[in-house]
Design a protein around this motif. Sequence first.
Motif, PDB file in Angstrom:
ATOM      1  N   GLY A 195      26.424 -45.156   8.235  1.00 39.10           N
ATOM      2  CA  GLY A 195      25.222 -44.502   7.706  1.00 39.10           C
ATOM      3  C   GLY A 195      25.483 -43.516   6.588  1.00 39.10           C
ATOM      4  N   GLY A 196      26.752 -43.337   6.193  1.00 37.78           N
ATOM      5  CA  GLY A 196      27.023 -42.487   5.037  1.00 37.78           C
ATOM      6  C   GLY A 196      28.000 -41.357   5.235  1.00 37.78           C
ATOM      7  N   ALA A 197      28.364 -41.018   6.473  1.00 42.39           N
ATOM      8  CA  ALA A 197      29.343 -39.950   6.696  1.00 42.39           C
ATOM      9  C   ALA A 197      30.734 -40.442   6.295  1.00 42.39           C
ATOM     10  N   ASP A 198      31.582 -39.523   5.849  1.00 39.86           N
ATOM     11  CA  ASP A 198      32.948 -39.880   5.445  1.00 39.86           C
ATOM     12  C   ASP A 198      33.967 -39.605   6.538  1.00 39.86           C
ATOM     13  N   LEU A 199      33.685 -38.607   7.368  1.00 41.31           N
ATOM     14  CA  LEU A 199      34.605 -38.191   8.424  1.00 41.31           C
ATOM     15  C   LEU A 199      33.788 -37.682   9.596  1.00 41.31           C
ATOM     16  N   VAL A 200      34.142 -38.095  10.812  1.00 40.28           N
ATOM     17  CA  VAL A 200      33.457 -37.620  12.018  1.00 40.28           C
ATOM     18  C   VAL A 200      34.459 -36.900  12.908  1.00 40.28           C
ATOM     19  N   LEU A 201      34.148 -35.654  13.242  1.00 42.74           N
ATOM     20  CA  LEU A 201      34.977 -34.848  14.137  1.00 42.74           C
ATOM     21  C   LEU A 201      34.219 -34.607  15.439  1.00 42.74           C
ATOM     22  N   GLU A 202      34.953 -34.404  16.510  1.00 40.35           N
ATOM     23  CA  GLU A 202      34.347 -34.215  17.834  1.00 40.35           C
ATOM     24  C   GLU A 202      34.101 -32.738  18.119  1.00 40.35           C
ATOM     25  N   LEU A 203      32.874 -32.429  18.526  1.00 44.41           N
ATOM     26  CA  LEU A 203      32.551 -31.083  18.996  1.00 44.41           C
ATOM     27  C   LEU A 203      32.941 -30.996  20.464  1.00 44.41           C
ATOM     28  N   PRO A 204      33.788 -30.044  20.862  1.00 48.48           N
ATOM     29  CA  PRO A 204      34.180 -29.950  22.276  1.00 48.48           C
ATOM     30  C   PRO A 204      32.965 -29.872  23.200  1.00 48.48           C
ATOM     31  N   VAL A 205      33.082 -30.468  24.376  1.00 47.47           N
ATOM     32  CA  VAL A 205      31.930 -30.605  25.264  1.00 47.47           C
ATOM     33  C   VAL A 205      31.393 -29.258  25.731  1.00 47.47           C
ATOM     34  N   CYS A 206      32.238 -28.233  25.787  1.00 45.25           N
ATOM     35  CA  CYS A 206      31.749 -26.919  26.229  1.00 45.25           C
ATOM     36  C   CYS A 206      30.728 -26.351  25.242  1.00 45.25           C
ATOM     37  N   TYR A 207      30.763 -26.787  23.979  1.00 45.32           N
ATOM     38  CA  TYR A 207      29.754 -26.406  22.994  1.00 45.32           C
ATOM     39  C   TYR A 207      28.626 -27.427  22.945  1.00 45.32           C
ATOM     40  N   ALA A 208      28.977 -28.704  23.058  1.00 44.87           N
ATOM     41  CA  ALA A 208      27.985 -29.772  22.929  1.00 44.87           C
ATOM     42  C   ALA A 208      26.900 -29.666  23.986  1.00 44.87           C
ATOM     43  N   CYS A 209      27.237 -29.173  25.188  1.00 42.05           N
ATOM     44  CA  CYS A 209      26.282 -29.065  26.297  1.00 42.05           C
ATOM     45  C   CYS A 209      25.822 -27.629  26.517  1.00 42.05           C
ATOM     46  N   GLU A 213      22.443 -21.567  20.688  1.00 43.25           N
ATOM     47  CA  GLU A 213      23.291 -20.531  20.085  1.00 43.25           C
ATOM     48  C   GLU A 213      24.750 -20.956  20.063  1.00 43.25           C
ATOM     49  N   TYR A 214      25.257 -21.421  21.208  1.00 41.33           N
ATOM     50  CA  TYR A 214      26.679 -21.763  21.280  1.00 41.33           C
ATOM     51  C   TYR A 214      26.968 -23.142  20.695  1.00 41.33           C
ATOM     52  N   PHE A 215      25.990 -24.049  20.742  1.00 39.76           N
ATOM     53  CA  PHE A 215      26.125 -25.341  20.067  1.00 39.76           C
ATOM     54  C   PHE A 215      26.358 -25.095  18.573  1.00 39.76           C
ATOM     55  N   ALA A 216      25.516 -24.258  17.990  1.00 39.04           N
ATOM     56  CA  ALA A 216      25.629 -23.959  16.561  1.00 39.04           C
ATOM     57  C   ALA A 216      26.926 -23.226  16.251  1.00 39.04           C
ATOM     58  N   GLU A 217      27.281 -22.254  17.088  1.00 40.65           N
ATOM     59  CA  GLU A 217      28.482 -21.468  16.830  1.00 40.65           C
ATOM     60  C   GLU A 217      29.735 -22.333  16.895  1.00 40.65           C
ATOM     61  N   GLY A 218      29.784 -23.262  17.850  1.00 40.10           N
ATOM     62  CA  GLY A 218      30.941 -24.142  17.952  1.00 40.10           C
ATOM     63  C   GLY A 218      31.081 -25.029  16.730  1.00 40.10           C
ATOM     64  N   ARG A 235      36.155 -17.200  22.358  1.00 46.81           N
ATOM     65  CA  ARG A 235      36.262 -15.879  21.759  1.00 46.81           C
ATOM     66  C   ARG A 235      35.740 -15.914  20.334  1.00 46.81           C
ATOM     67  N   ALA A 236      35.041 -14.867  19.940  1.00 44.02           N
ATOM     68  CA  ALA A 236      34.378 -14.843  18.632  1.00 44.02           C
ATOM     69  C   ALA A 236      35.350 -15.091  17.487  1.00 44.02           C
ATOM     70  N   GLU A 237      36.586 -14.616  17.633  1.00 42.55           N
ATOM     71  CA  GLU A 237      37.527 -14.755  16.517  1.00 42.55           C
ATOM     72  C   GLU A 237      38.136 -16.153  16.428  1.00 42.55           C
ATOM     73  N   LYS A 238      38.191 -16.890  17.537  1.00 40.20           N
ATOM     74  CA  LYS A 238      38.765 -18.239  17.544  1.00 40.20           C
ATOM     75  C   LYS A 238      37.973 -19.135  18.493  1.00 40.20           C
ATOM     76  N   PRO A 239      36.731 -19.466  18.138  1.00 39.49           N
ATOM     77  CA  PRO A 239      35.918 -20.237  19.083  1.00 39.49           C
ATOM     78  C   PRO A 239      36.400 -21.662  19.300  1.00 39.49           C
ATOM     79  N   VAL A 240      36.942 -22.313  18.282  1.00 42.71           N
ATOM     80  CA  VAL A 240      37.416 -23.693  18.406  1.00 42.71           C
ATOM     81  C   VAL A 240      38.872 -23.746  17.967  1.00 42.71           C
ATOM     82  N   LEU A 241      39.724 -24.362  18.792  1.00 40.20           N
ATOM     83  CA  LEU A 241      41.167 -24.274  18.566  1.00 40.20           C
ATOM     84  C   LEU A 241      41.814 -25.594  18.162  1.00 40.20           C
ATOM     85  N   TYR A 242      41.013 -26.620  17.907  1.00 41.72           N
ATOM     86  CA  TYR A 242      41.562 -27.892  17.416  1.00 41.72           C
ATOM     87  C   TYR A 242      40.445 -28.680  16.754  1.00 41.72           C
TER      88      TYR A 242
END
Length: 471
Positions: free
Chosen positions: A62-76, A80-85, A371-378
């Motif tokens: 559909g037009g995206a060049d790269l798809v990355l996975e949002l960790p499930v702890c943010y996806a669900c 607020e936390y969905f957006a922040e992740g 943690r606010a300073e490092k919400p996603v680590l991979y």
Amino acid sequence: MKTVGIIAEYNPFHKGHAYQIQRARELSGADYVIAVMSPDFVQRGSVALADKWTRTRMALLGGADLVLELPVCYACASAEYFAEGGVALLNALNVVDGLSFGCEAGDLALLSSAAHFFAVPREKEPALYRNFLQKRLKMGHSYPQARMEAYADFNGTKASCSCSCVSDASGRDTARLAAQLSQPNNILAVEYLKAIERLHSPLRPVPVQRIGEGYHGKTAVSDSDAPDSSSSGFVGSESSRSFVSAATVRRLIRDGDTDKLQGLLPDSSCALLQKASEHDALLFDDALGQMLQLRLVELACQERYGSTPLTDWLDVTPDLANRIRNHLDEYRSFEQFVTLMKTRQMTEARIRRALLHILLDIRTSDAVHVRAEKPVLYARILGFRKSAQPLIRKIRHEADVPVISDLPAALRLPAFHVPSGSPDPADGNDAAVRRAMLLQTVYASRIRSLAVQNQTGRLPVSEYRRQPVIL
């Protein structure tokens, strides 16, 4: 090299999504579009209709060049936390220039003002706003709706506050402002802008205005009539009547009206959904029913003998825990139990998320790891177009986090290695948190696979044997 990011679920990928990617590219002048996509469970507290690999292929076609996975702890999580992740993940790549999102309001200043207001820590919110919020909650309004209405009430008073966070929207018509900001995509847009501010992100907002049917749209599609003007379109689209929400698409599939999907989805999405349907691999929430029931019975028995209380799971309040215990014998299905649990004070989406957190073993303590300073680590690559290889090379060189694609190989990396006797995730060790976040997402995919096996008698390919989708 310019890059724009989109945070999405693609549940499933429809023409509105394809149009957003096209407009995001045009408005930002980007060479590449990165989609940060939810895995096998989504923000409203549901299992994804199709698995993440199928949806990744849809997004790339559909037009995206790269798809990355949002960790499930943010996806669900909540909006607020969905957006922040999602914002944190795009931030960590150090190559993304802008963030594109759909919104019903074309007024970026209005959305930005609300985001600035809500970016203030809750303990510093003006007392007058808190009073308005409590008043709206007592009227039985859901928290997201009550929050936006209270914000509009607060602005309508033309009050001032010492924290200098009164928005420029002060003095606007209160009812109109509340109605605009309470629309689902505007709520999420405010959360994206708030996350950009809180994380001090350099991402430039690239809004694409939506018209018609929103996130929870209920457009009826008949044989003789195309979707009406409430379909999920975007301003400037070829025909807003050809765009409907993902919710409408799921409803058509659930009701067996798949012949009506032609013209509503890209041909590639139609073909992929048809293939998944032929293998009986499309899931709705009731496919989780037995697993959730067994999980709740198990935990209720353990709790009776002094084990972990239900409130240890994320979003499970004492009141909800009591309702679960008291009505467990009335459990018939996932959907029926959600309806049984619903109250004026708790939205259906929050109940769904709470039950999903129990099933997926996402605990309140897990939120401490965010943690606010490092919400996603991979950053895990789910798929890419071959033409995006220069982008991937740049990301691998510039990113602040490990970029992974092969799961078994990733778990052997030093960044994910947790020696025996070393700190557990609760101690904040980066490697431990990183590994726990990744394995939690893998576990969620395993739960979806088991649901497919229960439905078809066949177990899907193991997560550990999957490789990125490449087009």
